[in-house]
Design a protein around this motif. Structure first.
Motif, PDB file in Angstrom:
ATOM      1  N   ASN A   1      14.826 -49.125 -21.991  1.00 16.77           N
ATOM      2  CA  ASN A   1      13.964 -47.978 -22.316  1.00 16.77           C
ATOM      3  C   ASN A   1      14.773 -46.719 -22.626  1.00 16.77           C
ATOM      4  O   ASN A   1      14.250 -45.613 -22.566  1.00 16.77           O
ATOM      5  CB  ASN A   1      13.005 -47.715 -21.147  1.00 16.77           C
ATOM      6  CG  ASN A   1      12.111 -48.900 -20.882  1.00 16.77           C
ATOM      7  OD1 ASN A   1      11.571 -49.498 -21.833  1.00 16.77           O
ATOM      8  ND2 ASN A   1      11.968 -49.282 -19.618  1.00 16.77           N
ATOM      9  N   ASN A   2      16.060 -46.921 -22.931  1.00 19.29           N
ATOM     10  CA  ASN A   2      16.952 -45.805 -23.265  1.00 19.29           C
ATOM     11  C   ASN A   2      17.183 -44.819 -22.128  1.00 19.29           C
ATOM     12  O   ASN A   2      17.551 -43.665 -22.361  1.00 19.29           O
ATOM     13  CB  ASN A   2      16.459 -45.039 -24.506  1.00 19.29           C
ATOM     14  CG  ASN A   2      16.608 -45.873 -25.768  1.00 19.29           C
ATOM     15  OD1 ASN A   2      17.548 -46.657 -25.890  1.00 19.29           O
ATOM     16  ND2 ASN A   2      15.686 -45.686 -26.708  1.00 19.29           N
ATOM     17  N   ASN A   3      16.930 -45.246 -20.905  1.00 21.71           N
ATOM     18  CA  ASN A   3      17.287 -44.408 -19.761  1.00 21.71           C
ATOM     19  C   ASN A   3      18.783 -44.550 -19.474  1.00 21.71           C
ATOM     20  O   ASN A   3      19.298 -45.670 -19.445  1.00 21.71           O
ATOM     21  CB  ASN A   3      16.530 -44.844 -18.508  1.00 21.71           C
ATOM     22  CG  ASN A   3      15.036 -44.660 -18.668  1.00 21.71           C
ATOM     23  OD1 ASN A   3      14.581 -43.591 -19.072  1.00 21.71           O
ATOM     24  ND2 ASN A   3      14.284 -45.725 -18.384  1.00 21.71           N
ATOM     25  N   ILE A   4      19.445 -43.437 -19.275  1.00 21.17           N
ATOM     26  CA  ILE A   4      20.866 -43.481 -18.911  1.00 21.17           C
ATOM     27  C   ILE A   4      20.970 -43.878 -17.444  1.00 21.17           C
ATOM     28  O   ILE A   4      20.421 -43.198 -16.565  1.00 21.17           O
ATOM     29  CB  ILE A   4      21.556 -42.121 -19.161  1.00 21.17           C
ATOM     30  CG1 ILE A   4      21.580 -41.829 -20.665  1.00 21.17           C
ATOM     31  CG2 ILE A   4      22.980 -42.122 -18.585  1.00 21.17           C
ATOM     32  CD1 ILE A   4      22.164 -40.494 -21.038  1.00 21.17           C
ATOM     33  N   LEU A   5      21.663 -44.999 -17.173  1.00 23.58           N
ATOM     34  CA  LEU A   5      21.771 -45.505 -15.801  1.00 23.58           C
ATOM     35  C   LEU A   5      23.041 -45.019 -15.111  1.00 23.58           C
ATOM     36  O   LEU A   5      23.059 -44.821 -13.897  1.00 23.58           O
ATOM     37  CB  LEU A   5      21.749 -47.037 -15.803  1.00 23.58           C
ATOM     38  CG  LEU A   5      20.536 -47.698 -16.467  1.00 23.58           C
ATOM     39  CD1 LEU A   5      20.636 -49.215 -16.318  1.00 23.58           C
ATOM     40  CD2 LEU A   5      19.232 -47.191 -15.861  1.00 23.58           C
TER      41      LEU A   5
ATOM     42  N   ASN B   1      16.310 -55.014 -16.308  1.00 25.77           N
ATOM     43  CA  ASN B   1      16.429 -56.241 -17.101  1.00 25.77           C
ATOM     44  C   ASN B   1      17.892 -56.364 -17.507  1.00 25.77           C
ATOM     45  O   ASN B   1      18.357 -55.713 -18.450  1.00 25.77           O
ATOM     46  CB  ASN B   1      15.528 -56.168 -18.334  1.00 25.77           C
ATOM     47  CG  ASN B   1      15.669 -57.419 -19.195  1.00 25.77           C
ATOM     48  OD1 ASN B   1      16.593 -58.210 -19.015  1.00 25.77           O
ATOM     49  ND2 ASN B   1      14.744 -57.590 -20.130  1.00 25.77           N
ATOM     50  N   GLU B   2      18.637 -57.177 -16.756  1.00 24.91           N
ATOM     51  CA  GLU B   2      20.089 -57.210 -16.909  1.00 24.91           C
ATOM     52  C   GLU B   2      20.531 -57.633 -18.306  1.00 24.91           C
ATOM     53  O   GLU B   2      21.615 -57.301 -18.748  1.00 24.91           O
ATOM     54  CB  GLU B   2      20.690 -58.156 -15.864  1.00 24.91           C
ATOM     55  CG  GLU B   2      20.467 -57.633 -14.444  1.00 24.91           C
ATOM     56  CD  GLU B   2      20.943 -58.616 -13.386  1.00 24.91           C
ATOM     57  OE1 GLU B   2      21.342 -59.724 -13.757  1.00 24.91           O
ATOM     58  OE2 GLU B   2      20.911 -58.241 -12.200  1.00 24.91           O
ATOM     59  N   GLN B   3      19.675 -58.398 -18.981  1.00 25.10           N
ATOM     60  CA  GLN B   3      20.069 -58.882 -20.300  1.00 25.10           C
ATOM     61  C   GLN B   3      19.815 -57.851 -21.400  1.00 25.10           C
ATOM     62  O   GLN B   3      20.125 -58.085 -22.560  1.00 25.10           O
ATOM     63  CB  GLN B   3      19.341 -60.197 -20.621  1.00 25.10           C
ATOM     64  CG  GLN B   3      19.790 -61.344 -19.738  1.00 25.10           C
ATOM     65  CD  GLN B   3      21.306 -61.483 -19.658  1.00 25.10           C
ATOM     66  OE1 GLN B   3      21.974 -61.567 -20.678  1.00 25.10           O
ATOM     67  NE2 GLN B   3      21.848 -61.476 -18.446  1.00 25.10           N
ATOM     68  N   SER B   4      19.238 -56.693 -21.034  1.00 27.70           N
ATOM     69  CA  SER B   4      18.937 -55.675 -22.046  1.00 27.70           C
ATOM     70  C   SER B   4      19.765 -54.411 -21.855  1.00 27.70           C
ATOM     71  O   SER B   4      19.436 -53.352 -22.369  1.00 27.70           O
ATOM     72  CB  SER B   4      17.452 -55.309 -21.986  1.00 27.70           C
ATOM     73  OG  SER B   4      16.663 -56.456 -22.204  1.00 27.70           O
ATOM     74  N   LEU B   5      20.841 -54.525 -21.079  1.00 27.44           N
ATOM     75  CA  LEU B   5      21.686 -53.348 -20.832  1.00 27.44           C
ATOM     76  C   LEU B   5      22.624 -53.111 -22.013  1.00 27.44           C
ATOM     77  O   LEU B   5      23.219 -54.051 -22.544  1.00 27.44           O
ATOM     78  CB  LEU B   5      22.514 -53.550 -19.562  1.00 27.44           C
ATOM     79  CG  LEU B   5      21.735 -53.617 -18.243  1.00 27.44           C
ATOM     80  CD1 LEU B   5      22.696 -53.912 -17.093  1.00 27.44           C
ATOM     81  CD2 LEU B   5      20.970 -52.312 -17.998  1.00 27.44           C
ATOM     82  N   PHE B   6      22.730 -51.863 -22.395  1.00 27.86           N
ATOM     83  CA  PHE B   6      23.674 -51.482 -23.453  1.00 27.86           C
ATOM     84  C   PHE B   6      24.774 -50.588 -22.883  1.00 27.86           C
ATOM     85  O   PHE B   6      24.519 -49.743 -22.009  1.00 27.86           O
ATOM     86  CB  PHE B   6      22.958 -50.724 -24.575  1.00 27.86           C
ATOM     87  CG  PHE B   6      22.260 -51.635 -25.537  1.00 27.86           C
ATOM     88  CD1 PHE B   6      22.911 -52.070 -26.686  1.00 27.86           C
ATOM     89  CD2 PHE B   6      20.962 -52.070 -25.287  1.00 27.86           C
ATOM     90  CE1 PHE B   6      22.275 -52.921 -27.577  1.00 27.86           C
ATOM     91  CE2 PHE B   6      20.321 -52.917 -26.170  1.00 27.86           C
ATOM     92  CZ  PHE B   6      20.979 -53.357 -27.323  1.00 27.86           C
TER      93      PHE B   6
END
Lengths: 299, 299
Positions: free
Chosen positions: A30-34, A7-12
């Motif tokens: 989901n707090n996964n490190i990408l 979900n590109e709009q939810s990237l931190f």
């Protein structure tokens, strides 16, 4: 490589910028490190252009590491913790930056380190790397101790320990101190054979150079070298005093972070050593926690 | 103005060159001082061209001061004492200089200071100005102690005292030391109102800047400030240790020279203070004594 749908709009994006490097980490909703990236220095006190370049570059490297398009930089919600922005003028300057992110939440490197260490909760930290300092955030109150720089501050840091080792060895080679094992350890480390060569090697060197000599003090102290033990104990005692002062603020947890953590901790007084808890997350994750907290406040 | 007839072939020039300035003095065959001049820095470690320019300029200014033609520079027998030429490579480079004098005799700034202080006799000196060091010349043997530079050496010097004062005040303002009068004295001196402003004022400053803060330690120590007294006594104790070590070489006389002499001497241990004799001549006269001694050896 990430195979799930993003979900590109939810990237931190979390940024930890300091005098030697800038670290970036990207997580999903989901707090996964990408992915993560490291670029050059990002302390606006030492250069504004370099700082903003390093932030953007590290963010793009993190996107690449996450197998994402670098065009997504404009979709990122960024938490940015920087050294130097404790100075109001630099904070203001960085706030006015026309950044490429969707949003940017700016704070100090200490704040994000503390938030990361204590997973977003109030707490206190001490940092002992090239420099040293103490910080706490408890009930909305920030406390800063030390961190004044080299050579006038940062006692107990790598730069301070290395400087003390060099100073002590030079005094010893002058016959004004005992001759101990630390002399040979420093001479070997610098590939020097006398005081004059040591002086040529260390003259006008920055804090980062002296920090690389801290190992001389630790190695000699491990061999029970009397003069090295005095240096390391003096440094550890100063950091212990910072810890005691921070504890007056009432933090639930206190963590020691920075490169010297494993080698300095054994020299702490037991009451301080037993008070320490391992940090939960690195500062760049603390930067993301900061961004989320600020978003929640806005909501 | 000199009205006697000058024997132009018997003029001597004494040069004392260091990191901040170059002093020149001209005397006639009867040891009358005819004139003197001061030019810019003359430490070849920090610039060869600047050094030779400063030497020539100070010599010409001394000729002008003596109401003599600057063409007489080629008639001068020069004794030249320079900082930095304890390094063999710099000594060699300065020796190869196509100087404008009739003859040049080159040595270190310490050698000429010692020769001047003891009027050409063997002896020992300690210097406490911006930096600090000890030196003796006894029975043809030179001894060097300290003088390693800032911030890794030069304990007891102006730069060291100023740095200790700033460091201690910063620790006090952090609540890690007692609050003493020295805090107010430093804040006033720097026209600052808190630790952050002190750090902005002193960050990345050279030894000469910190030397100007030495007065803060002395002023506070004079007011019996406990922390300032600890600093000043520690510095004086180091210089006393240099004195004790130099005395092992058997000098008849021992002198303290440099800008801190009057303010530091009261903090020496009595056995050392009573051993000190006032210097007879300044270093530039020592440079002339050196030249005459070398000429006598050649004769």
């Amino acid at each position: 490589m990430v195979t799930n749908v993003i979900n590109e709009q939810s990237l931190f994006l979390g940024i930890d910028g300091g005098g030697s490097k800038c670290k970036a980490t990207i997580i999903d909703e989901n707090n996964n490190i990408l992915g993560s990236g490291i670029a050059g220095p990002a302390n606006p006190l030492h250069g504004y252009e370099q700082t903003i370049n390093s932030i953007v570059e590290s963010a793009k490297l993190a996107l690449i590491d996450a197998d994402l398009s670098i065009d997504l930089v404009s979709s990122l919600t960024a938490g940015v913790g920087l050294a130097g922005v404790n100075l109001p003028s630099l904070f203001e300057k960085m706030q006015q930056w026309q950044h490429p992110f969707k949003q940017m939440f700016l704070t100090t490197d200490l704040r994000i380190a503390c938030l990361g260490a204590h997973n977003g909760e109030d707490g206190a930290i001490m940092i002992t790397g090239t420099g040293s300092c103490g910080y706490s955030f408890v009930n909305g109150k920030e406390t800063f101790i030390g961190g004044h720089g080299f050579p006038h501050g940062d006692k107990g840091s790598g730069a301070w320990l290395g400087l003390q080792a060099a100073t002590t060895v030079l005094r010893s080679l002058d016959g004004l101190e005992k001759t101990t094992a630390m002399n040979t350890i420093l001479l070997d480390k610098l590939n020097c054979s006398n005081a004059l060569e040591i002086v040529e090697a260390i003259a006008k060197k920055p804090a980062s150079y002296f920090a690389q000599l801290a190992c001389v003090a630790f190695q000699a102290a491990n061999e029970q070298d009397e003069l090295a033990l005095a240096i390391v104990n003096d440094g550890a005692s100063y950091i212990s005093n910072i810890a005691r002062k921070l504890c007056l603020e009432g933090p639930i947890e206190l963590s020691l972070i920075g490169g010297l953590t494993p080698v300095l901790t054994p020299y702490f007084e037991p009451e301080i050593a037993s008070r320490l808890s391992a940090p939960t997350n690195p500062p760049e994750i603390g930067a993301i926690i900061f961004a989320k907290q600020q978003l929640a406040k806005q909501a």
